[in-house]
Design a protein around this motif. Structure first.
Motif, PDB file in Angstrom:
ATOM      1  N   HIS A   1      -5.658  11.989   0.200  1.00 23.12           N
ATOM      2  CA  HIS A   1      -4.465  12.467  -0.506  1.00 23.12           C
ATOM      3  C   HIS A   1      -4.419  12.086  -1.988  1.00 23.12           C
ATOM      4  O   HIS A   1      -3.683  12.702  -2.757  1.00 23.12           O
ATOM      5  CB  HIS A   1      -3.212  11.937   0.192  1.00 23.12           C
ATOM      6  N   ILE A   2      -5.187  11.079  -2.393  1.00 22.76           N
ATOM      7  CA  ILE A   2      -5.223  10.672  -3.798  1.00 22.76           C
ATOM      8  C   ILE A   2      -6.577  11.031  -4.404  1.00 22.76           C
ATOM      9  O   ILE A   2      -6.660  11.689  -5.436  1.00 22.76           O
ATOM     10  CB  ILE A   2      -4.951   9.159  -3.965  1.00 22.76           C
TER      11      ILE A   2
ATOM     12  N   ALA B   1       4.005   9.890   3.475  1.00 24.34           N
ATOM     13  CA  ALA B   1       3.544   8.609   4.006  1.00 24.34           C
ATOM     14  C   ALA B   1       4.289   8.231   5.276  1.00 24.34           C
ATOM     15  O   ALA B   1       3.684   7.771   6.258  1.00 24.34           O
ATOM     16  CB  ALA B   1       3.726   7.521   2.946  1.00 24.34           C
TER      17      ALA B   1
ATOM     18  N   PHE C   1       0.708   4.017  -2.966  1.00 23.00           N
ATOM     19  CA  PHE C   1       0.483   5.435  -2.684  1.00 23.00           C
ATOM     20  C   PHE C   1       1.543   6.294  -3.386  1.00 23.00           C
ATOM     21  O   PHE C   1       1.224   7.322  -4.013  1.00 23.00           O
ATOM     22  CB  PHE C   1       0.527   5.679  -1.172  1.00 23.00           C
TER      23      PHE C   1
ATOM     24  N   THR D   1      -6.450   3.425   6.453  1.00 23.98           N
ATOM     25  CA  THR D   1      -5.680   3.475   5.216  1.00 23.98           C
ATOM     26  C   THR D   1      -6.559   3.954   4.058  1.00 23.98           C
ATOM     27  O   THR D   1      -6.127   4.763   3.219  1.00 23.98           O
ATOM     28  CB  THR D   1      -5.089   2.085   4.892  1.00 23.98           C
ATOM     29  N   ARG D   2      -7.776   3.472   3.998  1.00 23.09           N
ATOM     30  CA  ARG D   2      -8.687   3.888   2.925  1.00 23.09           C
ATOM     31  C   ARG D   2      -8.942   5.395   2.996  1.00 23.09           C
ATOM     32  O   ARG D   2      -8.964   6.085   1.969  1.00 23.09           O
ATOM     33  CB  ARG D   2     -10.001   3.114   3.027  1.00 23.09           C
TER      34      ARG D   2
ATOM     35  N   TRP E   1       0.599   8.918  -6.396  1.00 24.69           N
ATOM     36  CA  TRP E   1       0.688  10.340  -6.078  1.00 24.69           C
ATOM     37  C   TRP E   1       0.978  11.193  -7.316  1.00 24.69           C
ATOM     38  O   TRP E   1       0.289  12.194  -7.566  1.00 24.69           O
ATOM     39  CB  TRP E   1       1.744  10.561  -4.989  1.00 24.69           C
TER      40      TRP E   1
ATOM     41  N   PHE F   1      -5.906   7.340   1.660  1.00 19.83           N
ATOM     42  CA  PHE F   1      -5.868   7.363   0.197  1.00 19.83           C
ATOM     43  C   PHE F   1      -6.916   8.329  -0.357  1.00 19.83           C
ATOM     44  O   PHE F   1      -6.635   9.081  -1.298  1.00 19.83           O
ATOM     45  CB  PHE F   1      -6.108   5.958  -0.358  1.00 19.83           C
TER      46      PHE F   1
ATOM     47  N   PHE G   1      -1.000   3.183   7.335  1.00 23.39           N
ATOM     48  CA  PHE G   1      -0.925   2.047   6.407  1.00 23.39           C
ATOM     49  C   PHE G   1      -0.991   0.779   7.243  1.00 23.39           C
ATOM     50  O   PHE G   1      -0.001   0.361   7.843  1.00 23.39           O
ATOM     51  CB  PHE G   1       0.369   2.086   5.592  1.00 23.39           C
TER      52      PHE G   1
ATOM     53  N   MET H   1       0.832  -1.196   0.000  1.00 17.28           N
ATOM     54  CA  MET H   1       0.000   0.000   0.000  1.00 17.28           C
ATOM     55  C   MET H   1       0.870   1.251   0.000  1.00 17.28           C
ATOM     56  O   MET H   1       0.536   2.262  -0.640  1.00 17.28           O
ATOM     57  CB  MET H   1      -0.932  -0.003   1.216  1.00 17.28           C
ATOM     58  N   LEU H   2       2.000   1.217   0.717  1.00 15.15           N
ATOM     59  CA  LEU H   2       2.936   2.344   0.712  1.00 15.15           C
ATOM     60  C   LEU H   2       3.434   2.612  -0.705  1.00 15.15           C
ATOM     61  O   LEU H   2       3.419   3.751  -1.189  1.00 15.15           O
ATOM     62  CB  LEU H   2       4.118   2.038   1.633  1.00 15.15           C
TER      63      LEU H   2
ATOM     64  N   ALA I   1       5.752  12.086  -1.869  1.00 13.69           N
ATOM     65  CA  ALA I   1       4.736  11.148  -1.382  1.00 13.69           C
ATOM     66  C   ALA I   1       5.312  10.222  -0.326  1.00 13.69           C
ATOM     67  O   ALA I   1       4.644   9.898   0.670  1.00 13.69           O
ATOM     68  CB  ALA I   1       4.180  10.337  -2.551  1.00 13.69           C
TER      69      ALA I   1
END
Length: 567
Positions: free
Chosen positions: A224-225, A547, A186, A217-218, A190, A221, A559, A182-183, A543
């Protein structure tokens, strides 16, 4: 040992007897001298005859004792000889025993080797038998699927079209789940939002039974996304009745991650998808990739991997009469590097059906295709659409950094792997368009992915031109993971040959045209300073820091995964 004890005992007895004999002779001689003196002194009752008789008797007695002494000495000598003979016999026996032990050890080694060889042949036989069985099951399943797809083609096509036509037209697909993936997802996504300003929706697929992405975590995201949906393949999909379940035999096998990519393509919520591995970052605007000529013609665009050998899976499929030999010139070009690809799901239902079938037999197919790499290509070949699977002909290049390589001792190697002056660290692959423009940076390889517990900068300062198979065969793998000697690389200086990274194909033709890929040649590498690749990389670094900061402030919750309740 018994003989030696007997000899020692007998020798002691003889010695004792000889000692007694000398004592007796000495005592008698002494007594005789006294008697002689007394006889001479007294001069009474003695005569010459008596004296002669006495002398005669004593001489006989002396001779008898002397004979006994000689016998005892002979016995002692015989015993000494017996001792020497016994010792020699003992040494001879020891030598024979040692020789027998060597022969015994040799026989034992021979038996053990025979046993290992027999066991190995037996295991090989079992493996071959198992492979033969799996191969026959795969052949039967694909043949059955082919008959189903043929018989119900019209109804299945209509059903697929009805479903897909309601979906969003295009989107980005990622498979992740564990915090480290997941890191990297991301960091890869980014720049999509914050450099390329792409508004394509994004779906992250994961396996919730073992790595359920946490709500924290969701939210991170989404904040930031943005426009990111999460799909749990273990619960949120309805499996088609005509397909084997992909996950039944893969959950505990270590192959689940590869299988998830196949399922994600089948169940994606978009008509057309750009798939990205969690560690693959676009170096071009993702929206424009759907306009590439090769994609518009075929609806399926893939990129080549580093090995230049023929994928073994297709030989197996030909052997099973599932594909025809005429497909060989096409499918035997290069293996596929499946870290990124474009696919029009709306027009390629059947290849996806066969790809799923290949994945459900991953215990057989993955051993010949190294995971999922060539399963999509196999799906197209099985569907009779091999020519609609387009593999970019441009060979991949590498991303390089002059930064010091991480000491390899933590990997279990006692050699100090610190980069020396004049060496470069490999930072992953660069995938190009057919014209040579950089399209993706895939952080695959040693020490290329971002980690929470490593805070070193992932510097990136140059990329190399596409490499030939001949060159790769000679220099891949490198001297040690991730590091290449400078004497095999040829840095192109802008003051001697002006070039633009944005038109990398032209830069290669202009500044590196003398490179033909022969093993002795130095590979041209081009500095990315001031280019869009440098700016994308800086966005990725931003990013990463964001993170890390969020992970530290949230006590590792930004995360994270939720452990499913199995009670």
């Amino acid at each position: 040992m018994v003989l030696l004890l007997v000899f020692i005992t007998r020798r002691d007895i003889v010695s004792h007897q000889m000692h007694s004999l000398y004592m007796t002779m000495s005592s008698r001689a002494y007594d005789d001298d006294d008697d002689d003196k007394n006889s001479v002194t007294s001069g009474e009752h003695s005569d010459a005859q008596d004296d002669d008789l006495m002398v005669h008797l004593k001489r006989e007695e002396y001779d008898e004792l002397l004979n006994r002494e000689n016998v005892l000495k002979a016995s002692l000598s015989a015993l000494e000889n017996d001792k020497n003979n016994t010792e020699n016999e003992h040494r001879t026996l020891e030598g024979k025993i040692e020789q027998l032990q060597k022969e015994k050890d040799e026989i034992q080694r021979s038996l053990e080797e025979r046993e290992k060889e027999t066991t190995s042949k037996f295991e090989e036989g079992l493996a071959e038998g198992k492979k033969g069985y799996m191969k026959s099951v795969l052949e039967a399943d694909v043949s059955l699927l082919r008959s189903i797809l043929k018989k119900y083609k019209k109804s299945m096509d209509d059903e697929w079209e009805a479903m897909v036509s309601k979906q969003e037209k295009r989107g980005i697909l990622v498979v992740a789940g564990e915090p480290k993936y997941m890191l990297n997802a991301f960091i890869s996504l980014w720049p999509v939002r914050h450099y390329w300003n792409s508004s394509l929706p994004i779906s992250v697929f994961f396996w919730g039974k073992s790595e359920n992405v946490s709500s924290r975590t969701r939210d991170f995201f989404e904040t930031h996304i943005g426009d990111v949906s999460f799909v749990d393949l273990s619960t949120n999909v309805q499996w088609p009745a005509h397909q084997r379940d992909l996950f039944l035999r893969n959950q505990e096998s270590g192959r689940l991650g590869w299988v998830l990519k196949l399922a994600a393509a089948y169940f994606a919520p978009y008509q057309e998808i750009l798939y990205l591995d969690a560690d693959s970052s676009p170096l071009a605007d993702p929206d424009t990739m759907f306009s590439m000529e090769e994609y518009k013609k075929t609806g399926a665009l893939f990129w080549p991997d580093t090995p230049c050998s023929r994928p073994g899976l297709f030989g197996q499929l030909i052997d099973m009469n599932l594909i025809e030999e005429k497909d060989a010139p096409y499918v035997f070009e290069h293996e596929t590097e499946s870290g990124q690809w474009l696919l029009n799901r709306r027009i390629h239902r059947e290849p996806l059906e066969y790809t799923m079938a290949m994945g459900s037999h991953s215990d057989f197919t993955f051993s010949y295709a190294f995971g999922d790499k060539d399963l999509f290509r196999a799906g197209f070949a099985l569907a009779g659409d091999a020519k609609k699977y387009h593999l970019i002909p441009t060979k991949l290049g590498f991303a390089w950094s002059a930064a010091a390589a991480v000491n390899q001792e933590e990997e279990g190697d006692n050699n100090n792997n610190q980069e020396e002056e004049g060496e470069r660290t490999m930072r992953g692959y660069i995938q190009f368009s057919s014209h040579g423009e950089p399209l993706f940076h895939h952080r695959a390889g040693w020490k290329t992915k971002y980690e929470f517990d490593e805070h070193e900068e992932r510097d990136l300062d140059s990329i190399s031109s596409p490499l030939s198979c001949e060159w790769l065969r000679n220099y891949w793998p490198m001297e040690y993971p991730g590091v290449m000697s400078q004497d095999r690389l040829n840095p192109i200086q802008k003051n001697t040959c002006a070039y633009s990274i944005a038109s990398f194909g032209k830069a290669i033709n202009k500044c590196g045209s003398e490179f033909t890929g022969k093993p002795h040649e130095r590979v041209p590498i081009f500095n990315i300073k001031g280019s869009h690749i440098e700016r994308v990389h800086k966005a990725m670094q931003t990013a990463w820091k964001k993170a890390l900061d969020a992970q530290q402030k949230s006590n590792n919750a930004a995360f994270s995964i939720q452990i499913p309740d199995t009670s």
